[in-house]
Scaffold this active site. Structure first.
Site, mmCIF file in Angstrom:
data_model
loop_
_atom_site.group_PDB
_atom_site.id
_atom_site.type_symbol
_atom_site.label_atom_id
_atom_site.label_comp_id
_atom_site.label_asym_id
_atom_site.label_seq_id
_atom_site.Cartn_x
_atom_site.Cartn_y
_atom_site.Cartn_z
ATOM 1 N N THR A 49 0.850 -1.189 0.000
ATOM 2 C CA THR A 49 0.000 0.000 0.000
ATOM 3 C C THR A 49 0.890 1.245 0.000
ATOM 4 O OG1 THR A 49 -0.161 0.174 2.424
ATOM 5 C CG2 THR A 49 -1.759 -1.243 1.318
ATOM 6 N N TYR A 225 -1.617 10.933 15.582
ATOM 7 C CA TYR A 225 -0.714 10.127 14.750
ATOM 8 C C TYR A 225 -0.074 9.038 15.604
ATOM 9 C CZ TYR A 225 3.210 8.703 11.855
ATOM 10 O OH TYR A 225 4.115 7.949 11.139
#
Length: 344
Positions: A49, A225
């Site tokens: 990905t 994050y």
């Protein structure tokens, strides 16, 4: 005050120049596999990905060089096609085989659209990949030997995915969670196979708040994050436990500080940018250097059968206790199943 500021900037610039000079005259990156291993991944299918830039692109290039069939799962199909053209040209110029988009066998390079911010896109992508593999292998059983969950988004402003999830948690964790689960059947039938998950050392600053996974009560882009990267590790460890005895391994890695476009959402003042760029060039790894651990975990015989571990610079490293909490990992798995709509 002004003189002190100028002196500090000059000192910083001097230090950066010294480090840059060291880097320039220092040894080139040490690749994990040399010419004798050019067929190490021959006949193996790898799905990556975010393979059109940065770490993903460098990983794809090296695995192609090692003979793998690579499927690039990318959000922007146009940019991915451009990257694929460049990769084919680079491999050919380096003396490798000519890579056609529809060729079969070693060195095949295929581009597929995948938006991890859309569960609909993830499901469509998996259906398309499975059909592509069925067609490619004809009478043989379709194979997926390695899945590399590499794509990610870093410290973006608060926004939501198509399905209403906080973007960093939705892309970095939930999108990959669904993708991996939808491909598990194929990975199991292809065993021995591997799953490689890219996290970050910044996981240390995150925690899993089950009362506010969507960060609607409070949003801090740095913390969120870190939360998503901690979720990557907990997911890896729980998945490794569930895959015991299947001959499918899953490991997680941090690449270190790498010069990529991951930090595109970070605002750097115009006057500071030249110094910032110089410092990152001196201190940060190149994408190829940063990709070495992903390549190692995807291809090296040294980690055959190794699962549930955390790596950095191609070596196993220790995790903080919060990243090894089995009860949190199990609960996160259950909650994630509900969030992405996986029916038991």
């Amino acid at each position: 005050m002004a003189v002190a500021t100028v002196a500090a900037l000059l000192a910083a610039l001097g230090g950066a120049l010294w480090l840059a000079a060291r880097r320039f005259v220092g040894p080139t990156v040490k690749r994990l596999h040399r010419g004798g291993d050019s067929g190490l991944m021959h006949g193996k299918t790898v799905l990556i990905t975010g393979a059109n830039s940065g770490l993903g692109r460098a990983t794809a290039a090296e695995l192609l060089r090692l003979g793998a069939r690579v499927i690039m799962g990318c959000r922007d199909r146009t940019r991915a096609e451009e990257a694929a053209i460049q990769l084919r040209r680079e491999i050919c110029q380096a003396g490798g085989p000519e890579l056609g988009p529809d060729s079969s066998g070693a060195g095949e390079l295929v581009v597929k659209e995948l938006d991890l911010a859309s569960l609909r896109s993830v499901r469509s992508f998996c259906q398309e990949v499975l059909q592509q593999l069925l067609n490619s292998f004809a009478k043989e059983e379709p194979r997926l030997d390695v899945l590399i969950n590499n794509a990610g988004i870093f410290q973006c402003p608060y926004m939501k995915t198509e399905d209403g999830f906080e973007m960093q948690f939705g892309v970095n964790h939930l999108g990959h969670f669904l993708l991996t689960n939808l491909l598990l059947g194929l990975l199991k039938s292809s065993a021995p196979s591997r799953i490689v998950v890219v996290t970050s050392k910044l996981y240390k600053y995150g925690d899993i708040n089950f009362e506010d996974l969507n960060s609607e009560q409070n949003y801090n882009k740095s913390f969120c994050y870190s939360r998503s990267k901690l979720a990557n590790i907990l997911f890896t460890r729980e998945l490794a436990r569930r895959l015991e005895g299947t001959n499918v391994t899953v490991n997680v890695l941090h690449p270190g500080m790498v010069r990529t476009n991951l930090g595109r959402h970070i605002h750097i003042p115009l006057l500071v940018k030249p110094l910032f760029n110089l410092v990152t060039w001196a201190f940060f790894k190149t994408p190829l250097e940063g990709a070495q651990t992903s390549i190692y975990l995807a291809s090296s015989p040294e980690v055959e059968g190794v699962s549930g571990k955390y790596f950095g610079d191609c070596k196993e490293e220790e995790l903080l206790p919060k990243a090894m909490d089995e009860s949190v990992a199990g609960k996160l798995w259950d909650v994630s199943e509900v969030m992405v709509g996986i029916l038991k």
